[in-house]
Design an enzyme around this catalytic site. Sequence first.
Site, mmCIF file in Angstrom:
data_model
loop_
_atom_site.group_PDB
_atom_site.id
_atom_site.type_symbol
_atom_site.label_atom_id
_atom_site.label_comp_id
_atom_site.label_asym_id
_atom_site.label_seq_id
_atom_site.Cartn_x
_atom_site.Cartn_y
_atom_site.Cartn_z
ATOM 1 C CB THR A 72 -0.913 0.015 1.229
ATOM 2 O OG1 THR A 72 -0.098 -0.164 2.396
ATOM 3 C CG2 THR A 72 -1.929 -1.106 1.174
ATOM 4 C CB ILE A 112 -4.412 12.965 -0.428
ATOM 5 C CG1 ILE A 112 -5.919 12.873 -0.682
ATOM 6 C CG2 ILE A 112 -3.659 11.936 -1.260
ATOM 7 C CD1 ILE A 112 -6.559 11.569 -0.273
ATOM 8 C CG LEU A 113 -1.045 10.823 4.584
ATOM 9 C CD1 LEU A 113 -0.692 9.570 5.393
ATOM 10 C CD2 LEU A 113 -0.775 12.073 5.407
ATOM 11 C CG ASN A 114 2.871 9.733 -1.989
ATOM 12 O OD1 ASN A 114 2.569 10.028 -3.134
ATOM 13 N ND2 ASN A 114 4.070 9.250 -1.688
ATOM 14 C CB THR A 160 1.444 5.800 -2.467
ATOM 15 O OG1 THR A 160 1.178 6.848 -1.522
ATOM 16 C CG2 THR A 160 2.941 5.734 -2.728
ATOM 17 N N GLY A 174 -7.374 2.182 1.332
ATOM 18 C CA GLY A 174 -7.202 0.804 0.878
ATOM 19 C C GLY A 174 -8.465 0.146 0.365
ATOM 20 C CD GLU A 175 -10.116 -1.924 3.304
ATOM 21 O OE1 GLU A 175 -10.607 -3.041 3.132
ATOM 22 O OE2 GLU A 175 -8.938 -1.758 3.629
#
Length: 747
Positions: free
Chosen positions: A473, A635-637, A640, A710-711
Amino acid sequence: MTTVTPFVGTPRSRVDGRAKVTGAARYAAEFDAPDLAHGWVVSSAVARGRIARIDTDAAMAMPGVLKIFTHENRPRTAWFDYKHRDQTAPPGHPFRPLYSDTILHSGQPIALVVAETLDIARDAASLVRVLYETEEHATDLAARRDTAYVPPKKRSGIKPPPKPRGDAPGAFTSAPVQVRQESRVPAEYHNPMEPHAATVVWKGKDGIVVHDKTQGAQNSQSYIASVFGLSPSKVQVVAPFVGGAFGSGLRPQYQVFLAVMAALELERSVRVSLTRDQMFTFGHRPETLQIVTLGAGRDGKLVSVQHDAVAETSRLEDYQEVVVNWSGLLYRCDNVALTYRLAQLDVSTPCDMRAPGATIGVFALEIAMDELAHATGIDPVELRLRNHTDRDQNEDKPFTSKELRACYAKGAERFGWSKRKPAPRSMREGSELVGYGFATGVWEAMMMKSSARATLTPDGRLTVATATADIGTGTYTILTQIAADALGVPMEKVTTLIGDSSLPTSPIEGGSWAAASSGAAVDAACRSVRDALIGLARGLEDSPLANIDPDRVTVRDGRVFLTADPDQGLAIDAVMAASGVDKIELEETVLPDPKTMLTHAAYTHSAVFAEVRVDEELGIVRVTRVVNAVAAGRILNPKTARSQILGGVVMGIGMALEEEALHDHKLGRVMNHNFAEYHIPVNADVPDIDVLFVEEHDDKVSPLGVKGLGEIGIVGTAAAIANAIFHATGKRVNDLPITVDKLLDEA
């Protein structure tokens, strides 16, 4: 003053990327050890019954065979006297390999052949002869539907459906517009690139080091210690890299039990790897049958929602998912009745698989909403807007944030939804019918208690450590970004350590909570180190920072200095040397805010738009475009993050068009237990996928404002594709996957 661009919030390549593409990253079956023995699992050929006789003589006679473990000679372990509950175990009695002669499902492990080499173990396993006494089995959920029961609430950590509100049946009866949709989602099996494996390294009196395919090193450590009666200090579980998991690694699977059992008995290192065929012998997304009925006014506003689901479980455990609850919170409706039941089959216990429950339940709801849009003649997006809610009516709580309206608007604009002609079969290009479909996605935004350690050395290098996992992830990368920003050092000077049970406590990596949980812990630990460093600088008599207000100090690029005058400062190594310390190391623990959990509901939302083209004569479906607009807090990145949504959409394409475990109910087993016949999307099946992140500020959901990704990418995708197929063809297929035969069937 020079403006410094933060690492968090900017697209950064994976810090572990080079290790993965060069082969330097090692997975569970790639760790070596001196005197390593190999185990091969023998699987049951029947679905239910008992082992009347198991003959291992011919196999044991092969040179190089060390031992063959069966229920008749397996070592006594603590587990057989103690009911272990790991972090993800459903209510019931977890499966115990080689426990007795009872056969619970086809493919159940019934023996382990351990030999000097893998080839010897495999060949010897083929010589094991088993005589069974079979019993009547049941693997057909539809045939067992009438036996379904409501699992007792006290036996589950899963939220049961809320109590009915209003009068859903009565409101449906009097509703001017009525829709009833039955649907089926088949069993889907985990098939990550890395099959499950465990390498147990024997350390003698020092214990064992276990390299396991797991989403929670500490969960596996606790399991092993409990099962085998070992001190946790004698068990270290290491999983620095995981080649995909999707939930299959949340619970320790049987390969780790067998490998540890053999290593302890033989007092040597042992590896057990499962074959692709054996990946179909444990947890899977459960087959589910659903009925959704919607009642609405002619204006499309809902007056009644009823959703019933029957899901499979094993005879051992009441595996449960939150399937129907989404229908009570996604749209505004005062009359709602939701029911969820289980039916026992002779199968392995199902397990979490990317967005468990939501993937299934939202599919049923969203195809029903699309049918309601068709019945009322209202645009599908407009219908959702008319039923939008700012409260979770299941719990009567406001959302911490909800930018779903913006997802609808931005997604529709990017997709070109306005070009859609409402009538089914009204759009075509050549021999292909063109369809536009749409669905809403929703998933829980969760945070768990998590700890992290940060260590700063005089050379300006920072090491952060937490036991969470990276299942592909991008966890390594986002934790590195968070740490770099928190302490003002370049990403190149940050080392992130994860996937090791000896590291600070963290939850299993699942549920889309890793970034919010472990990320917040890393941030807190690094900021504590930063404060300690500033404290040292302020305590130096000759320092230009002596007794300065900490809020006026910046740490960046290896220096501690006055924010207003960067020339007034000291290098990190100078501060630490003058203070007489060789490192600053601190550990912090973060928890979700209990007040927020009581007063607010937290969810991630999305709007999924899909275009399909269907060959009018052949019924062949091509997904040609997908736009997924996501509101997921900070949103961190973006790089990704986009990959996470891409992966979810690809799985959603597979769910809609390809994935299905095909059972022979006479044999009680999955017949397409390989990559030749168990179909998943390949490159040619995946169209252009456009991912939009809608700006969403959330100061309640987690310290970093992160919701997780992720989901959410998979939720709603299959429904959008199914709705597009209906728009293209005028045929509503609710039995997944949507294959050529179902589209050509006129019945």
